[in-house]
Write a protein that holds these residues in place. Structure first.
Motif, PDB file in Angstrom:
ATOM      1  N   GLY A 184      51.890  34.761  54.456  1.00  0.00           N
ATOM      2  CA  GLY A 184      52.843  34.858  53.362  1.00  0.00           C
ATOM      3  C   GLY A 184      52.282  34.170  52.129  1.00  0.00           C
ATOM      4  N   ILE A 185      52.415  34.810  50.985  1.00  0.00           N
ATOM      5  CA  ILE A 185      51.990  34.229  49.709  1.00  0.00           C
ATOM      6  C   ILE A 185      53.221  34.114  48.816  1.00  0.00           C
ATOM      7  CG2 ILE A 185      50.668  34.616  47.583  1.00  0.00           C
ATOM      8  CD1 ILE A 185      48.567  36.021  49.300  1.00  0.00           C
ATOM      9  N   THR A 186      53.482  32.926  48.318  1.00  0.00           N
ATOM     10  CA  THR A 186      54.599  32.690  47.411  1.00  0.00           C
ATOM     11  C   THR A 186      54.060  32.216  46.066  1.00  0.00           C
ATOM     12  OG1 THR A 186      56.053  32.071  49.243  1.00  0.00           O
ATOM     13  CG2 THR A 186      56.754  31.444  47.025  1.00  0.00           C
ATOM     14  N   ILE A 187      54.429  32.935  45.017  1.00  0.00           N
ATOM     15  CA  ILE A 187      54.022  32.562  43.669  1.00  0.00           C
ATOM     16  C   ILE A 187      55.268  32.100  42.912  1.00  0.00           C
ATOM     17  CG2 ILE A 187      53.006  33.350  41.498  1.00  0.00           C
ATOM     18  CD1 ILE A 187      51.388  35.356  43.035  1.00  0.00           C
ATOM     19  N   MET A 207      51.231  38.198  40.923  1.00  0.00           N
ATOM     20  CA  MET A 207      51.117  38.839  42.232  1.00  0.00           C
ATOM     21  C   MET A 207      50.336  40.140  42.136  1.00  0.00           C
ATOM     22  SD  MET A 207      51.747  38.387  45.435  1.00  0.00           S
ATOM     23  CE  MET A 207      53.172  37.322  45.716  1.00  0.00           C
ATOM     24  N   HIS A 208      50.458  40.850  41.019  1.00  0.00           N
ATOM     25  CA  HIS A 208      49.679  42.063  40.832  1.00  0.00           C
ATOM     26  C   HIS A 208      48.189  41.753  40.916  1.00  0.00           C
ATOM     27  CE1 HIS A 208      47.574  45.160  38.426  1.00  0.00           C
ATOM     28  NE2 HIS A 208      48.482  45.983  38.938  1.00  0.00           N
ATOM     29  N   GLU A 209      47.764  40.682  40.271  1.00  0.00           N
ATOM     30  CA  GLU A 209      46.360  40.277  40.332  1.00  0.00           C
ATOM     31  C   GLU A 209      45.966  39.874  41.756  1.00  0.00           C
ATOM     32  OE1 GLU A 209      44.399  37.813  37.526  1.00  0.00           O
ATOM     33  OE2 GLU A 209      45.942  38.144  35.992  1.00  0.00           O
ATOM     34  N   VAL A 210      46.856  39.134  42.409  1.00  0.00           N
ATOM     35  CA  VAL A 210      46.578  38.713  43.781  1.00  0.00           C
ATOM     36  C   VAL A 210      46.390  39.923  44.690  1.00  0.00           C
ATOM     37  CG1 VAL A 210      47.621  37.647  45.824  1.00  0.00           C
ATOM     38  CG2 VAL A 210      47.635  36.433  43.640  1.00  0.00           C
ATOM     39  N   MET A 211      47.278  40.901  44.583  1.00  0.00           N
ATOM     40  CA  MET A 211      47.172  42.084  45.439  1.00  0.00           C
ATOM     41  C   MET A 211      45.897  42.865  45.144  1.00  0.00           C
ATOM     42  SD  MET A 211      51.159  43.337  45.558  1.00  0.00           S
ATOM     43  CE  MET A 211      50.837  44.679  46.709  1.00  0.00           C
ATOM     44  N   SER A 212      45.513  42.929  43.883  1.00  0.00           N
ATOM     45  CA  SER A 212      44.258  43.602  43.550  1.00  0.00           C
ATOM     46  C   SER A 212      43.085  42.884  44.192  1.00  0.00           C
ATOM     47  CB  SER A 212      44.070  43.657  42.031  1.00  0.00           C
ATOM     48  OG  SER A 212      45.079  44.448  41.417  1.00  0.00           O
ATOM     49  N   GLY A 213      43.123  41.544  44.179  1.00  0.00           N
ATOM     50  CA  GLY A 213      42.061  40.768  44.820  1.00  0.00           C
ATOM     51  C   GLY A 213      42.033  40.961  46.324  1.00  0.00           C
ATOM     52  N   LEU A 214      43.215  41.045  46.939  1.00  0.00           N
ATOM     53  CA  LEU A 214      43.273  41.255  48.379  1.00  0.00           C
ATOM     54  C   LEU A 214      42.788  42.656  48.757  1.00  0.00           C
ATOM     55  CD1 LEU A 214      46.679  39.536  49.261  1.00  0.00           C
ATOM     56  CD2 LEU A 214      44.370  38.682  49.740  1.00  0.00           C
ATOM     57  N   MET A 215      43.057  43.624  47.913  1.00  0.00           N
ATOM     58  CA  MET A 215      42.543  44.976  48.169  1.00  0.00           C
ATOM     59  C   MET A 215      41.019  44.999  48.104  1.00  0.00           C
ATOM     60  SD  MET A 215      45.442  47.116  46.062  1.00  0.00           S
ATOM     61  CE  MET A 215      44.758  48.751  46.359  1.00  0.00           C
ATOM     62  N   GLN A 216      40.458  44.219  47.204  1.00  0.00           N
ATOM     63  CA  GLN A 216      39.005  44.101  47.147  1.00  0.00           C
ATOM     64  C   GLN A 216      38.468  43.397  48.393  1.00  0.00           C
ATOM     65  OE1 GLN A 216      36.784  45.344  44.991  1.00  0.00           O
ATOM     66  NE2 GLN A 216      35.127  44.426  46.227  1.00  0.00           N
ATOM     67  N   LEU A 217      39.185  42.361  48.846  1.00  0.00           N
ATOM     68  CA  LEU A 217      38.793  41.674  50.075  1.00  0.00           C
ATOM     69  C   LEU A 217      38.837  42.636  51.258  1.00  0.00           C
ATOM     70  CD1 LEU A 217      38.096  39.142  51.720  1.00  0.00           C
ATOM     71  CD2 LEU A 217      40.547  38.600  51.778  1.00  0.00           C
ATOM     72  N   VAL A 283      43.273  33.086  40.248  1.00  0.00           N
ATOM     73  CA  VAL A 283      44.502  33.576  39.613  1.00  0.00           C
ATOM     74  C   VAL A 283      45.403  32.408  39.241  1.00  0.00           C
ATOM     75  CG1 VAL A 283      46.537  35.044  39.885  1.00  0.00           C
ATOM     76  CG2 VAL A 283      44.350  35.749  40.887  1.00  0.00           C
ATOM     77  N   ALA A 284      45.545  31.471  40.160  1.00  0.00           N
ATOM     78  CA  ALA A 284      46.400  30.308  39.901  1.00  0.00           C
ATOM     79  C   ALA A 284      45.884  29.503  38.717  1.00  0.00           C
ATOM     80  CB  ALA A 284      46.475  29.434  41.151  1.00  0.00           C
ATOM     81  N   ARG A 286      43.796  30.518  36.245  1.00  0.00           N
ATOM     82  CA  ARG A 286      43.802  31.285  34.998  1.00  0.00           C
ATOM     83  C   ARG A 286      45.198  31.391  34.408  1.00  0.00           C
ATOM     84  NH1 ARG A 286      41.028  34.924  36.862  1.00  0.00           N
ATOM     85  NH2 ARG A 286      42.615  36.394  37.580  1.00  0.00           N
ATOM     86  N   ARG A 287      46.174  31.528  35.264  1.00  0.00           N
ATOM     87  CA  ARG A 287      47.548  31.731  34.806  1.00  0.00           C
ATOM     88  C   ARG A 287      48.367  30.442  34.808  1.00  0.00           C
ATOM     89  NH1 ARG A 287      49.911  36.575  34.235  1.00  0.00           N
ATOM     90  NH2 ARG A 287      48.596  38.424  34.494  1.00  0.00           N
ATOM     91  N   ALA A 288      47.764  29.329  35.248  1.00  0.00           N
ATOM     92  CA  ALA A 288      48.491  28.060  35.338  1.00  0.00           C
ATOM     93  C   ALA A 288      49.803  28.235  36.094  1.00  0.00           C
ATOM     94  CB  ALA A 288      48.740  27.488  33.944  1.00  0.00           C
ATOM     95  N   ILE A 289      49.678  28.809  37.272  1.00  0.00           N
ATOM     96  CA  ILE A 289      50.862  29.148  38.064  1.00  0.00           C
ATOM     97  C   ILE A 289      50.644  28.664  39.496  1.00  0.00           C
ATOM     98  CG2 ILE A 289      50.124  31.438  38.886  1.00  0.00           C
ATOM     99  CD1 ILE A 289      52.930  32.454  38.042  1.00  0.00           C
ATOM    100  N   ASN A 290      51.732  28.362  40.193  1.00  0.00           N
ATOM    101  CA  ASN A 290      51.643  27.843  41.555  1.00  0.00           C
ATOM    102  C   ASN A 290      51.598  28.992  42.554  1.00  0.00           C
ATOM    103  OD1 ASN A 290      53.243  26.919  44.197  1.00  0.00           O
ATOM    104  ND2 ASN A 290      52.137  25.174  43.361  1.00  0.00           N
ATOM    105  N   ILE A 291      50.582  29.004  43.406  1.00  0.00           N
ATOM    106  CA  ILE A 291      50.442  30.031  44.445  1.00  0.00           C
ATOM    107  C   ILE A 291      50.261  29.340  45.784  1.00  0.00           C
ATOM    108  CG2 ILE A 291      49.160  32.037  45.259  1.00  0.00           C
ATOM    109  CD1 ILE A 291      48.248  32.556  42.444  1.00  0.00           C
ATOM    110  N   GLY A 292      51.172  29.580  46.712  1.00  0.00           N
ATOM    111  CA  GLY A 292      51.114  28.982  48.041  1.00  0.00           C
ATOM    112  C   GLY A 292      50.796  30.014  49.110  1.00  0.00           C
ATOM    113  N   LEU A 293      49.999  29.605  50.086  1.00  0.00           N
ATOM    114  CA  LEU A 293      49.622  30.462  51.220  1.00  0.00           C
ATOM    115  C   LEU A 293      50.082  29.804  52.506  1.00  0.00           C
ATOM    116  CD1 LEU A 293      47.932  32.866  52.439  1.00  0.00           C
ATOM    117  CD2 LEU A 293      45.989  31.268  52.466  1.00  0.00           C
ATOM    118  N   ARG A 294      50.711  30.571  53.390  1.00  0.00           N
ATOM    119  CA  ARG A 294      51.146  30.013  54.671  1.00  0.00           C
ATOM    120  C   ARG A 294      51.014  31.065  55.773  1.00  0.00           C
ATOM    121  NH1 ARG A 294      55.881  31.998  52.523  1.00  0.00           N
ATOM    122  NH2 ARG A 294      57.469  32.750  53.980  1.00  0.00           N
TER     123      ARG A 294
END
Length: 381
Positions: A184-187, A207-217, A283-284, A286-294
């Motif tokens: 789970g990813i919470t932004i 999240m759009h950027e995150v999903m694009s990165g995950l698609m590349q992964l 992403v976090a 560049r955008r100065a935003i909190n992104i959590g992974l669990r």
């Protein structure tokens, strides 16, 4: 083989509800099933150990052992079932119903039926001491957390070298399946009036950027890891659900994504967190935003038994079928971690599992008895 004995035992097991679920309101214990198996096996001379699952009242594993020595066989399975909606069934899911050559009931094929057949199969071996142990191992919570199998230790399979995980495969041996991780990813951004994007920090944009990165992964993993034994030979990454925001004219303050990765044998689940974090961190920042992974559940490693191992060679000979692969996950990796050569093979079809009117075909019983008896003779006598 006495089919009536199998039907009688399966009737008793099916009528004992043992649903496990990630939803607390649907979850229940399996202890009554464990106690019933123990009540059948102890009079047959098995040494019984009922092992409670820590932090889970009314849940336990059963380790029932006959004989001693080394090189023995474990017949393993789970005693829990998925939840069901009885309004969708044509008969009571907790009452075994025979019709058209099939045995209908919740857990009949996934996988209470395996225990009834295994107990019937072992009876001819009770008259003579075994040279290596035969272990009947029944677990809790396979359908939810796999906490039962996770809690097993080497002492639970002492003396054994081989294991059969009796999941429904139509009695076709399976020597590999993929692993799974769920994340789970919470932004968490900052909401504000949509007329001025500078008033907030849009979590959905991030999240759009995150999903694009995950698609590349996903593409990178597919190029790096390939296993021709699977219908889908590469790892998969699936976006399962996404939630975010609350109104069209409000900057999205929070967005959450749930996804899974199905790993191929040879991959290390532990490396995935680092690879995912490598997507999230830029992403976090560049955008100065909190992104959590669990983790949404404890990961399960991929499983593969070497094609030239003794147990694979034996079951291929006994069934007349080459060992294949399955798409669903099982407890097999945990038995491998305990040092056992492990095969996934059992009566019934996975196509009938996890749906209304689950059934086991009657014509699966005798072939399963024959194969299990041959394995007991090979590894325990």
């Amino acid at each position: 083989m006495n089919t009536k004995n199998v039907l009688s035992m399966l009737t008793e097991l099916v009528k004992l509800p043992s649903v496990s679920s990630t939803l607390p309101s649907r979850d229940m214990g399996n202890i009554k099933v464990i106690e019933q198996l123990a009540n059948w096996l102890e009079p047959l001379g098995f040494t019984i150990r009922i092992l409670p699952i820590a932090g889970s009242p009314n849940k336990a594993n059963l380790v029932a052992t006959l004989g001693s020595g080394s090189g023995g066989l474990v017949l393993a399975g789970h005693t829990d079932t998925v939840p069901c909606d009885d309004t969708l069934w044509h008969s009571d899911p907790f009452a075994l119903t025979e019709r058209d050559g099939r045995l209908y009931g919740l857990g009949s094929t996934d996988m209470k039926g395996f225990f009834a057949i295994a107990i019937e199969a072992l009876k001819p071996f009770l008259e003579k001491p075994l040279s290596a142990p035969l272990i009947i191992l029944a677990t809790a919570d396979e359908e939810s957390s796999m906490d039962g199998a996770r809690s097993l230790v080497h002492a639970d399979v002492s003396g054994a070298r081989y294991a059969v995980v009796g999941e429904p495969t139509g009695l076709k041996p399976m020597r590999a399946h993929k692993g799974i991780v769920m994340k789970g990813i919470t932004i968490t951004g900052r909401s504000g009036h949509s007329s001025n994007p500078l008033l907030g920090n849009n979590a959905m944009d991030a999240m759009h950027e995150v999903m694009s990165g995950l698609m590349q992964l996903r593409q990178e993993l597919a190029l790096k890891y390939q296993h021709p034994g699977f219908g889908v030979p590469t790892p998969t990454l699936n976006f399962g659900c996404i939630h975010g925001g609350d109104n069209p004219n409000r900057i999205c303050g929070q967005c959450e994504l749930h996804f899974d990765i199905r790993t191929t044998p040879g991959m290390d689940n532990g490396e995935l967190d680092e690879l995912i974090q490598n997507v999230l961190t830029p992403v976090a920042e560049r955008r100065a935003i909190n992104i959590g992974l669990r983790a949404l559940m404890p990961g399960l490693a991929a499983y593969e038994e070497p094609e030239n191992s003794d147990i694979v060679t034996l079951v291929e000979h006994l069934t007349g079928q080459p060992a294949g692969t399955v798409g669903f996950a099982t407890e097999a990796p945990f038995f491998q971690q305990l040092g056992l050569q492990t095969i996934v093979m059992g009566p019934g079809s996975i196509d009938q599992a996890h749906q209304p009117d689950e059934y086991m075909a009657l014509d699966q019983i005798q072939p399963t008895v024959d194969v299990l008896q041959a394995m007991i003779k090979r590894y325990c006598q």
